[in-house]
Write a protein that holds these residues in place. Structure first.
Motif, PDB file in Angstrom:
ATOM      1  N   GLU A 100      38.701  36.346  34.770  1.00  0.00           N
ATOM      2  CA  GLU A 100      39.499  35.251  35.007  1.00  0.00           C
ATOM      3  C   GLU A 100      39.231  34.907  36.579  1.00  0.00           C
ATOM      4  O   GLU A 100      40.073  33.994  36.979  1.00  0.00           O
ATOM      5  N   MET A 101      38.864  35.666  37.356  1.00  0.00           N
ATOM      6  CA  MET A 101      38.951  35.591  39.062  1.00  0.00           C
ATOM      7  C   MET A 101      37.880  34.063  39.150  1.00  0.00           C
ATOM      8  O   MET A 101      38.140  33.191  39.905  1.00  0.00           O
TER       9      MET A 101
ATOM     10  N   GLN B 612      33.374  43.125  47.780  1.00  0.00           N
ATOM     11  CA  GLN B 612      33.826  44.019  48.964  1.00  0.00           C
ATOM     12  C   GLN B 612      33.983  42.143  50.108  1.00  0.00           C
ATOM     13  O   GLN B 612      34.217  42.169  50.657  1.00  0.00           O
ATOM     14  N   ARG B 613      32.264  41.904  50.025  1.00  0.00           N
ATOM     15  CA  ARG B 613      31.705  40.505  50.756  1.00  0.00           C
ATOM     16  C   ARG B 613      32.667  39.837  50.603  1.00  0.00           C
ATOM     17  O   ARG B 613      33.066  39.038  51.304  1.00  0.00           O
ATOM     18  N   LEU B 614      32.949  39.241  49.389  1.00  0.00           N
ATOM     19  CA  LEU B 614      33.518  38.215  49.028  1.00  0.00           C
ATOM     20  C   LEU B 614      34.975  38.520  49.626  1.00  0.00           C
ATOM     21  O   LEU B 614      35.597  37.513  50.024  1.00  0.00           O
ATOM     22  N   GLN B 615      35.697  39.565  49.658  1.00  0.00           N
ATOM     23  CA  GLN B 615      37.383  39.634  49.793  1.00  0.00           C
ATOM     24  C   GLN B 615      37.403  39.504  51.762  1.00  0.00           C
ATOM     25  O   GLN B 615      38.214  39.107  51.795  1.00  0.00           O
ATOM     26  N   ARG B 640      46.530  35.637  46.137  1.00  0.00           N
ATOM     27  CA  ARG B 640      45.820  36.099  45.369  1.00  0.00           C
ATOM     28  C   ARG B 640      43.643  36.388  44.840  1.00  0.00           C
ATOM     29  O   ARG B 640      43.484  37.525  44.142  1.00  0.00           O
ATOM     30  N   LEU B 641      43.435  35.104  45.114  1.00  0.00           N
ATOM     31  CA  LEU B 641      42.474  35.593  45.414  1.00  0.00           C
ATOM     32  C   LEU B 641      42.000  36.882  45.280  1.00  0.00           C
ATOM     33  O   LEU B 641      40.780  37.897  45.034  1.00  0.00           O
ATOM     34  N   GLY B 646      39.724  41.967  44.797  1.00  0.00           N
ATOM     35  CA  GLY B 646      39.595  43.432  45.309  1.00  0.00           C
ATOM     36  C   GLY B 646      39.557  44.457  43.969  1.00  0.00           C
ATOM     37  O   GLY B 646      39.070  45.981  43.861  1.00  0.00           O
ATOM     38  N   VAL B 647      40.356  43.869  42.790  1.00  0.00           N
ATOM     39  CA  VAL B 647      40.510  44.567  41.360  1.00  0.00           C
ATOM     40  C   VAL B 647      39.121  44.500  40.927  1.00  0.00           C
ATOM     41  O   VAL B 647      38.545  45.555  40.693  1.00  0.00           O
TER      42      VAL B 647
END
Lengths: 139, 700
Positions: A100-101, B612-615, B640-641, B646-647
């Motif tokens: 989804e991401m 985490q890095r992507l966040q 949103r991303l 995080g999710v």
């Protein structure tokens, strides 16, 4: 597989490190979408084996119960299979989330392009220098 | 006339070729007033003596000093220079023209040949009728060439076209050149250029160059050009440019007529020649390709012919070689077979033909069957060494003994002696005894073989651990059912044996687990027991027939076929086992699985880390977007991303946590299974039994 995941993840992370311009940002959004999709696939593949393990344990428990193995033993295995399935569900939801991401990345790219692309084109194609950005504001 | 001197040197410079002209000019500047001394190397001595200069004939223009005479002298000198120039250029052009005129001839000839060859080959190979068509086509082509100037251009290609062009240019050059010849230098140079231009248009431009020559030489060359054009055109005139020039002058039409006639003649000749060549080459020339080079064509044709022959030879040689090789291989195979047959026969003689024959039969049958290689080796050995069958059994037992738990090894050593005695005692005692020993040994083997599969999987698991997430590991788990199936088959065999054993041996004094056969032998023949290895050898010599029986059972243990053979044994070690699943299987499987799953947890952690890095990266992106005041949805998408990342991270962490739990769970299950049932299984194993008796047997 682990290496793949690491590579994919780092790729996703590195995508946004550079300086941000319209072209770069949109391109990287596209790349990030693909990277997340790959991550999703790899997660799915990586934890498929958990499914196999759970199935195997279940059949093993069935066989054992058919052989009048003590209930404790059979139950222990059934529980283990259930735990595995729970983990599998987590992994599946992780893969889905990643997918989804990836879709979100794509949508973000499309949205930004539709939203701001024409402005970017106009600015780029404008002969001469751009004035301060406020100058083009329409209040 | 200061202008004159510079002009003169300019003209002289152009000719390049004649050095004689240059030298006189050099002398000029010396006598002249300061302005002209352009040439740096004037010779004062020469300047002083104009007469000497005149003697040379060129330099009178300035050396004479008379301005009135200067113009005429100049003109004369220039004329001479131009003549010399023309001579040079014409000479070179003549050469070029000759070459180019000949080139189309060669080209056309070669192409005609090649075409004929090809056409001929194709036609004749296909049908004789087509050959007739070809003849017709030839006739037609002859007819067409005169009427339609460029009609055959398509067939004969460039060669003819060049010829035609050459003719056209010649016509122009001849007409215009005569007028230009006498004119001044620059004009002439232009004329030469125009000639070259025309030449460039037509590949055989040489024809046009004689034109500028204008004077005597020009006329000389005119005919030459015409001849050349005629020759070349004769082969294949082209319509392209030739028509346009002729329209300008009637002389061109005449020339064209000449060319056409010549072309007809030459064509006829060429065709005849080509036909002859083609007739010779028909057989070989089907597949040959044509090159476009003019001279190369002939050579290419020859080369192709040669190559064709060579290839044919090579092909023949290769075929012969292959045939020889095959023959040799066949011979070798035959020899080998014969040798093997001889060897076998020799063995049979030494041991006893009946025995060997039987063994051979079985050997072949088993080879055909699916048995694993190890077994087959054993069987092979057995015919050669009948007596050793006993020792082999021992060898197998030895490895197995260590495999058993700590208790196993001592017992394993002790059981070895009994089988030997069995073999000895059995033949005398009972017929069943012989085979019985076999089955007993089998049962031990089977046990040996059974445990290894269990242990092998563990080993595999360990090896596979390094790449923990790999699916390869999972395949390991898949393998198990197979093992279990094998184990089941063996277990059944053992069970049967066990039955027999128990039936035969009521009196059990079991010192060791693997020994059940031992006691039986002792009861029958106590003295034999002490020396198992010697027993084997004597037994072999003593009675071949029983050996055969024993041998037969020995190879069999590997496969299910073995089971039927054993029954005859005296006090067989009967074992009943038919289990889809054993405690050991469960424990091993659980252990492997726990390890595999634990390995997977690391990957989940990796994914969480990347997320985490992507966040963080996304947050940086959003910050920079805000800093750059990027309007629109982009910032919102970024938010949103970031949440999504995080999710994803959370889920990855959940997986990473869940996997160890799963691993623990399955490990615990294995522990429970071991706790409850393993002790009994261990005792059964330690006692040398494949499986315990039915539960009801133990009820009190």
């Amino acid at each position: 597989m682990g290496m793949d995941l690491a590579r994919v993840g780092s790729k996703v992370a590195e995508i946004f490190v550079d300086g941000v311009t319209y072209t770069v940002a949109t391109a990287k959004l596209g790349l990030a979408s693909m990277a997340m999709l790959a991550l999703s696939e790899s997660v799915r593949g990586a934890y498929n084996y958990v499914e196999g393990c759970a199935r195997q344990v279940d059949t093993l428990a069935d066989t054992a119960s058919a052989m009048w193995v003590e209930g404790v033993v059979v139950d222990a295995h059934r529980d283990a299979a259930a735990v595995m399935r729970g983990v599998l569900a987590d992994a599946e939801s992780l893969a889905n989330e990643a997918e989804e991401m990836a879709g979100d990345f794509k949508a973000a790219k499309a949205g930004h392009e539709a939203d701001y692309g024409p402005v970017h084109d106009a600015v780029v194609s404008k002969p001469g220098q751009m004035a301060t950005r406020e100058y083009y504001s329409n209040r | 006339m200061p202008s004159a001197p510079p002009s003169a040197p300019v003209v002289t410079d152009e000719p390049d070729g004649p050095p004689t002209l240059v030298l006189p000019r050099v002398t000029l500047p010396g006598p002249a007033v300061p302005p002209p001394p352009v040439p740096p190397s004037p010779a004062p001595s020469t300047s002083n003596s104009p007469a000497a200069l005149r003697s040379e004939g060129h330099d009178e223009n300035e050396g004479g000093g008379a301005q009135a005479g200067l113009g005429g002298v100049m003109v004369a000198a220039i004329g001479i220079a131009v003549a010399a120039l023309r001579g040079m250029t014409q000479w070179t052009e003549d050469r070029r023209q000759r070459f180019q005129d000949q080139a189309p001839v060669r080209l056309a000839a070669a192409k005609a040949k090649a075409e004929r060859i090809k056409d001929r080959a194709e036609h004749e190979a296909a049908l004789a009728a087509i050959g007739n068509d070809a003849a017709k086509a030839r006739a037609k082509s002859r007819i067409q060439s005169p009427t339609e100037f460029g009609g055959d251009a398509t067939k004969n290609k460039g060669g003819g076209g060049k010829g035609g062009k050459g003719a056209g240019t010649f016509g122009e050059g001849g007409s215009g050149g005569s007028g230009r010849g006498p004119k001044s230098g620059p004009d002439k140079s232009k004329g030469g250029k125009s000639g070259r231009e025309t030449a460039s248009h037509g590949s055989t431009g040489a024809g046009g160059k004689p034109g500028p020559g204008g004077k005597g030489k020009g006329s000389d060359k005119g005919p030459k050009g015409a001849d050349g054009a005629g020759g070349s055109g004769g082969k294949s005139p082209k319509s392209g440019k030739s028509p346009s020039p002729p329209s300008s002058s009637p002389s061109l039409e005449r020339a064209r007529g000449r060319q056409e006639r010549a072309a007809d003649k030459q064509r006829a000749k060429d065709q005849r020649r080509a036909d002859r060549v083609a007739a010779q080459l028909e057989d070989r020339g089907k597949d040959r390709k044509r090159h476009h080079g003019s001279q190369d064509d002939r050579q290419a044709v020859k080369d192709r012919i040669r190559n064709g022959r060579l290839e044919a030879k090579e092909a023949r040689k290769d075929a012969a070689r292959d045939a020889r090789r095959q023959e040799r291989a066949d011979r070798k195979a035959k020899r080998k077979e014969e040798k093997a047959a001889r060897d076998r026969t020799a063995l049979a003689q030494s041991v006893g033909q009946a025995v060997t024959e039987e063994t051979e039969r079985r050997l072949r049958a088993r080879r055909d069957a699916l048995d694993p290689p190890v077994l087959s080796r054993n069987r092979k050995d057995t015919p050669a060494e009948d007596a050793e069958s006993g020792p082999k059994v021992d060898l197998k037992k030895k490895p197995r003994a260590p495999k058993g738990s700590s208790t196993a090894p001592p017992k394993a050593t002790s059981p070895k002696p009994p089988p030997g005695p069995e073999t000895e005692a059995e033949p005398p005692g009972q017929e069943t005894g012989g085979p019985g020993s076999g089955p007993g040994s089998r049962s031990r083997r089977n046990r040996e073989q059974q445990p290894p599969p269990r242990q092998e999987p563990q080993a595999d698991g360990e090896w596979l651990r390094p790449p923990p997430g790999m699916r390869v590991e999972y395949s390991v788990t898949i393998d198990r059912p197979d093992r279990e199936a094998q184990a089941q088959a063996r277990a059944r065999a053992k069970a049967e044996e066990e039955l027999r054993r128990r039936a035969n041996l009521a009196n059990v004094f079991n010192p060791a687990p693997g020994l059940p056969p031992g006691p039986t032998t002792r009861s029958e023949a106590p003295p034999a027991a002490p020396a198992p290895p010697p027993s084997s050898t004597p037994s072999s010599t003593s009675s071949p027939a029983p050996k055969n029986e024993r041998k037969a059972p020995i190879p069999m243990p590997g496969g299910p076929l073995a089971h039927p053979a054993p029954p005859p044994s005296s006090v067989g070690d009967t074992q009943f086992t038919d289990s889809d699943l054993t405690v050991y299987d469960v424990i091993d499987a659980d252990q492997d699985m726990a390890e595999e799953i634990m390995a997977g947890a690391e990957h989940a952690l990796l994914v969480a880390d990347r997320c985490q890095r992507l966040q963080a990266a996304l947050e940086g992106l959003r910050a920079s977007l805000i800093a750059k005041s990027v309007p629109g949805v982009f910032v919102g998408w970024c938010t949103r991303l970031i949440e999504r990342a995080g999710v994803v991270e959370d889920k990855a962490v959940a997986v990473a946590r869940g996997l160890p739990r799963a691993s623990e769970a399955i490990a615990h299950a294995g522990a429970v299974a071991a706790e409850h049932d393993k002790p009994v299984a261990d005792v059964v194993r330690d006692m040398g039994h494949t499986a315990p008796a039915d539960t009801s047997y133990h009820q009190e």
